[in-house]
Design a protein around this motif. Structure first.
Motif, PDB file in Angstrom:
ATOM      1  N   GLU A 139      11.892 -89.945 -74.975  1.00 48.91           N
ATOM      2  CA  GLU A 139      13.014 -90.561 -74.229  1.00 48.91           C
ATOM      3  C   GLU A 139      12.594 -90.886 -72.799  1.00 48.91           C
ATOM      4  O   GLU A 139      11.662 -90.242 -72.284  1.00 48.91           O
ATOM      5  CB  GLU A 139      14.209 -89.592 -74.208  1.00 48.91           C
ATOM      6  CG  GLU A 139      14.649 -89.099 -75.569  1.00 48.91           C
ATOM      7  CD  GLU A 139      15.068 -90.210 -76.533  1.00 48.91           C
ATOM      8  OE1 GLU A 139      15.372 -91.328 -76.048  1.00 48.91           O
ATOM      9  OE2 GLU A 139      15.067 -89.993 -77.745  1.00 48.91           O
ATOM     10  N   ASN A 194      14.297 -94.179 -74.626  1.00 46.65           N
ATOM     11  CA  ASN A 194      13.742 -95.228 -75.494  1.00 46.65           C
ATOM     12  C   ASN A 194      14.654 -96.447 -75.610  1.00 46.65           C
ATOM     13  O   ASN A 194      14.336 -97.382 -76.324  1.00 46.65           O
ATOM     14  CB  ASN A 194      13.450 -94.653 -76.893  1.00 46.65           C
ATOM     15  CG  ASN A 194      14.706 -94.198 -77.607  1.00 46.65           C
ATOM     16  OD1 ASN A 194      15.801 -94.187 -77.018  1.00 46.65           O
ATOM     17  ND2 ASN A 194      14.580 -93.810 -78.875  1.00 46.65           N
ATOM     18  N   GLU A 240      21.135 -98.457 -74.655  1.00 45.75           N
ATOM     19  CA  GLU A 240      21.265 -97.105 -74.095  1.00 45.75           C
ATOM     20  C   GLU A 240      20.984 -97.065 -72.590  1.00 45.75           C
ATOM     21  O   GLU A 240      19.831 -97.000 -72.155  1.00 45.75           O
ATOM     22  CB  GLU A 240      20.324 -96.139 -74.841  1.00 45.75           C
ATOM     23  CG  GLU A 240      20.649 -96.078 -76.326  1.00 45.75           C
ATOM     24  CD  GLU A 240      19.854 -95.010 -77.061  1.00 45.75           C
ATOM     25  OE1 GLU A 240      18.657 -94.816 -76.763  1.00 45.75           O
ATOM     26  OE2 GLU A 240      20.438 -94.349 -77.924  1.00 45.75           O
ATOM     27  N   ASN A 279      18.561 -87.381 -73.089  1.00 46.02           N
ATOM     28  CA  ASN A 279      18.355 -88.536 -73.971  1.00 46.02           C
ATOM     29  C   ASN A 279      19.183 -89.697 -73.444  1.00 46.02           C
ATOM     30  O   ASN A 279      20.333 -89.525 -73.047  1.00 46.02           O
ATOM     31  CB  ASN A 279      18.822 -88.204 -75.405  1.00 46.02           C
ATOM     32  CG  ASN A 279      18.840 -89.442 -76.306  1.00 46.02           C
ATOM     33  OD1 ASN A 279      17.901 -90.243 -76.301  1.00 46.02           O
ATOM     34  ND2 ASN A 279      19.923 -89.607 -77.083  1.00 46.02           N
ATOM     35  N   ASP A 280      18.582 -90.911 -73.394  1.00 48.31           N
ATOM     36  CA  ASP A 280      19.396 -92.066 -72.992  1.00 48.31           C
ATOM     37  C   ASP A 280      20.253 -92.450 -74.198  1.00 48.31           C
ATOM     38  O   ASP A 280      19.815 -92.370 -75.356  1.00 48.31           O
ATOM     39  CB  ASP A 280      18.544 -93.241 -72.476  1.00 48.31           C
ATOM     40  CG  ASP A 280      17.535 -93.763 -73.488  1.00 48.31           C
ATOM     41  OD1 ASP A 280      17.187 -92.996 -74.427  1.00 48.31           O
ATOM     42  OD2 ASP A 280      17.082 -94.905 -73.336  1.00 48.31           O
TER      43      ASP A 280
HETATM   44 CA    CA Z   1      17.566 -92.619 -76.581  1.00 49.37          CA
END
Ligand code: CA
Ligand code: MAN
Length: 268
Positions: free
Chosen positions: A234, A236, A242, A254-255
């Motif tokens: 991440e 990503n 995102e 995490n995006d």
């Molecule tokens: Ca992500």
């Protein structure tokens, strides 16, 4: 020597003077001395103009014996210029010029000596007020933490009501409460947010996005992030949608799509 002149010399010697002979007239006036009456009469009878040089007022005053000095002659012609003299001593200093522009500020001076201690009465009063504030603060902290939705981490305080919402709702909720979405900026703060998420069993959204520029994550004030704790692989930008950041229960980031609903944690 003619008899007459011998007589003159003789008479002069008895008076301590020497009267001038005709040929001596024209020598410096200092050499002309007083004349006897007989000398004046004799010189006058021989040559009136000469007698007058010796005795100017011989007709009457010669009897008083003194021949006055002649008058000063005219000044002579100026001589040639002399050789150049030695250089003179320096002259006096000139008058001071006008004041110049102000110079630049100089470097700071050395630190002064330690001052005397303050008024003990004032310190006692301040200490009393400080003690009151400390116990009041402790009282607030106890009351707030009783509800278990407040976490103090260093200089930050994290608060949640347990509500959920998408990024836009969460941001509005926190700013309405004069705070902002949780933005952990070091490991200690990250851990505080992680513990709240674990307690509520819901991933929270952080106050960090790359909405403005894809790939550049920023805080609410627009500054780029100085701390991150991305999960492996991440961010990503999955499916290209995102721009927000969620925190997993293990504390990694995490995006994620900003339209998802997540736990709202605010920070102060
Ligand atoms: Ca992500
Ligand atoms: C997986 C990963 C993440 C991504 C989510 C989207 O967990 O690809 O990077 O954000 O799927 O649901």
């Amino acid at each position: 020597m003619p008899e007459e002149e011998e007589e003159d010399d003789k008479e002069d010697e008895t008076r301590g003077h020497r009267c001038k002979k005709k040929e001596d007239v024209g020598v410096a006036k200092d050499d002309i001395g007083p004349c006897t009456l007989a000398q004046c009469a004799r010189y006058e009878s021989k040559n009136v103009s000469f007698a007058k040089q010796i005795c100017p007022d011989s007709k009457s005053a010669c009897a008083k014996l003194t021949c006055p000095p002649g008058k000063d002659g005219l000044p002579g012609v100026n001589g040639l210029n002399g050789e150049k003299g030695d250089r003179g001593a320096p002259g006096l200093p000139g008058i001071a010029g006008p004041t110049g522009p102000q110079g630049e500020r100089g470097p700071a001076g050395p630190r002064g000596e330690k001052g005397e201690s303050g008024n003990p009465v004032e310190i006692t009063s301040l200490n009393r007020r400080l003690g009151t504030l400390e116990s009041k603060l402790e009282q607030y902290a106890k009351a707030l933490t009783f509800f278990k939705d407040i976490t103090i981490a260093g200089d930050k305080i994290y608060v949640t009501k347990g509500a959920q919402g998408n990024y836009k709702d969460g941001k509005a909720e926190c700013t309405n409460g004069r705070g902002q979405l949780a933005t952990p900026q070091n490991a200690l703060e990250n851990k505080a947010v992680q513990e709240i998420a674990a307690q509520y069993k819901v991933f929270p959204f952080l106050g960090i996005t790359d909405i403005d520029t894809e790939g550049t994550f920023r805080y609410p004030d627009g500054k780029t992030i100085s701390y991150s704790n991305w999960a492996k692989g991440e961010p990503n930008n999955d499916k290209g949608v995102e721009d927000c950041v969620e925190m997993y229960f293990d504390g990694y980031w995490n995006d994620k799509n900003c339209d998802e609903k997540r736990l709202i944690i605010c920070e102060y």
